[in-house]
Scaffold this active site. Sequence first.
Site, PDB file in Angstrom:
ATOM      1  N   ASP A  21      29.235  37.282  35.818  1.00  0.00           N
ATOM      2  CA  ASP A  21      28.394  38.550  36.186  1.00  0.00           C
ATOM      3  C   ASP A  21      26.964  38.289  36.275  1.00  0.00           C
ATOM      4  OD1 ASP A  21      28.647  41.482  36.587  1.00  0.00           O
ATOM      5  OD2 ASP A  21      27.434  41.308  34.882  1.00  0.00           O
ATOM      6  N   GLU A  32      28.415  35.474  40.762  1.00  0.00           N
ATOM      7  CA  GLU A  32      28.037  36.825  41.390  1.00  0.00           C
ATOM      8  C   GLU A  32      26.458  36.793  41.765  1.00  0.00           C
ATOM      9  OE1 GLU A  32      28.117  41.873  41.087  1.00  0.00           O
ATOM     10  OE2 GLU A  32      27.130  40.495  39.518  1.00  0.00           O
TER      11      GLU A  32
END
Length: 640
Positions: free
Chosen positions: A356, A385
């Site tokens: 993330d 990400e």
Amino acid sequence: MKFFKTLINICLSLILFSSNAAAQVDPEQRYPDNVPKIEYIKRFPIAAEKIEVRVDPPFWWCGMPDPKLHLLIHDYNIKGSSVKISNAKIKILKITSLENPNYLALELDLSKIKSASTITIQLTNGKTLKTYSYQIHKRNNYSTSGIDASDLIYLVMPDRFSNGAKDNDVIPSMTQKEVNRKKMYFRHGGDLKGIETHLDYLNKIGISTIWLNPVQENDQPAESYHGYAITDHYKIDPRFGTNDDYLNLSNQLHQKKMKLIMDIIFNHCGSNHYFIKDLPDSNWIHQWDQFTRTSYNALPFIDPYATAFDKKQLIEGWFDFHMPDLNQDHPTLKEYLIQHTIWWCEFAKLDGLRIDTWFYSDQKFMQEWLRAITNYNPEIRIFAEGWVMGCGVQAYFNSKNYLGNQKQYVQSIDFQFLFAIQEALTKPFSWDGGISKLHSTLAQDYLYYKPEYNLIFLDNHDISRIFSVLGEDFKKWKQALSLLMTVRGIPGVYYGTEILMKNYSNPDGKVREDFPGGWMGDTVNYFDENQLPSDRKMAFDFFVRISNYRKWNADFFKNASFHQILPKDGVYFCYRKTKKKTLLVFINTDSKDLTYKILNQIPTLKSKKAKDIFTEEIETIENEIKIEANGLRILEVVHQ
């Protein structure tokens, strides 16, 4: 005067009652009634008296590629303790005391430990004696084939997919106890058992790999159903199940020749994490005089004109009030985060990691973390990400310039593909717009290191669902899905795509709705294709056909080269090719039927016959190929 005061009080009570009543029926209500919003406070390493005694990681394994074990012990007043290990084969390399006397960090050498054993760690501080029993296990020695272009990833938000175990819906010891499916930001009750119950369904629709939004404990007072506010790095959230439930899910997947990706967050954690409530060091987290958000923008990393403040705000700004920003440059926290990743890989036999907010973290740490994972198991696929605008920005984190000479590499979660698809199917064709946007985006793949491993997708838990973005146009949805399944990269779909789940992400809770049929008592069960309405059934059948075509031709999609032709008259033509087979893909974005000649585009194509993968009809391709308005064709050519 008394009368007017009484009247005012009555009016205020009515207003308050009305406000509370409105909150009760407001689906966008973020905080439960009577729960105050979390405010920003500056935190200090002042030793708490009532604490949770812990040793992290909770256990370890012998024979790991890196023989060093980094332990973080949390107990009352242990700073400066002398340390003794019951097994003389274990060497104490380093003892680190932190500002907060409730912490002690140890670095141990396990290179001489060859078998499973239980040891005792003894701390002596004056007259205080504390002992901890610690287990060292035998390694799992699991192997993973990695994740590649033959795979199809299915993203699941566990709280919203299926409720397989009612007894864990409410955990009395946890901060938020309410389950309310009428409120989009409250817990709905989905869990790991619910996912496990539907593995046959996922297998049937051609899924090879599942990626779950974070499943570690999020013991926050509100809005933590999504999993991105972790309060215990080593524990599955009890409302999802147990650590053993997660391991069992992994085992079930592997028995079905499927794979598992874990979502990992380094940038931040939840404000109720034990090492936030009892802060180890003043620089354990990034702190400001007043609350300061991150800029959410990666440009300062690559901008040669960026200011020091812009870089600082990006890295040290907070994601939200309830998500303290972790300082990965802190030596002890750095080792903690590295070890927790390896611990989950070994414990749960993971095949991949989704990281993330990759660029929000300290990049020296990310490089060191990457080297540690490579040393542990270079076959684990890592997806970063990077929600950015522009191929150059996205590709920077996947470039040789960034990665250096490492054997492992990090793959982009390809937002540029997503943006290109959205424009390609919603804007008119032009020299540089409409479907040309997809062509020009893929033409910039020279920027990436191994773009064939980029994770491509049409939507996710943060983004409006593709069916809504395309105006609920079924033909365009089929075009989008066909491109996802056939161009370069590893395709990923968000749960419910196959049954035309829809909505826009403002607010984001609307794209995180429950999968119909995942809860006992649901009026419809869309896990049962026989209950699907006609439009959803058509979508489901189309999805299953093309996804299973990928599964049946896994080697082809793993090894096929990718080629694309300059768009013409709104038609995008690309093909995948091996020595034995060529797959032709045509997308017509024009509102009228068009024809296309291909033989002059692929001079090496010797066969004159091709099979439509949907109808299985054979046709001659030396003549013009007809593509209906807003239609598609996918033809398989078997080389003679």
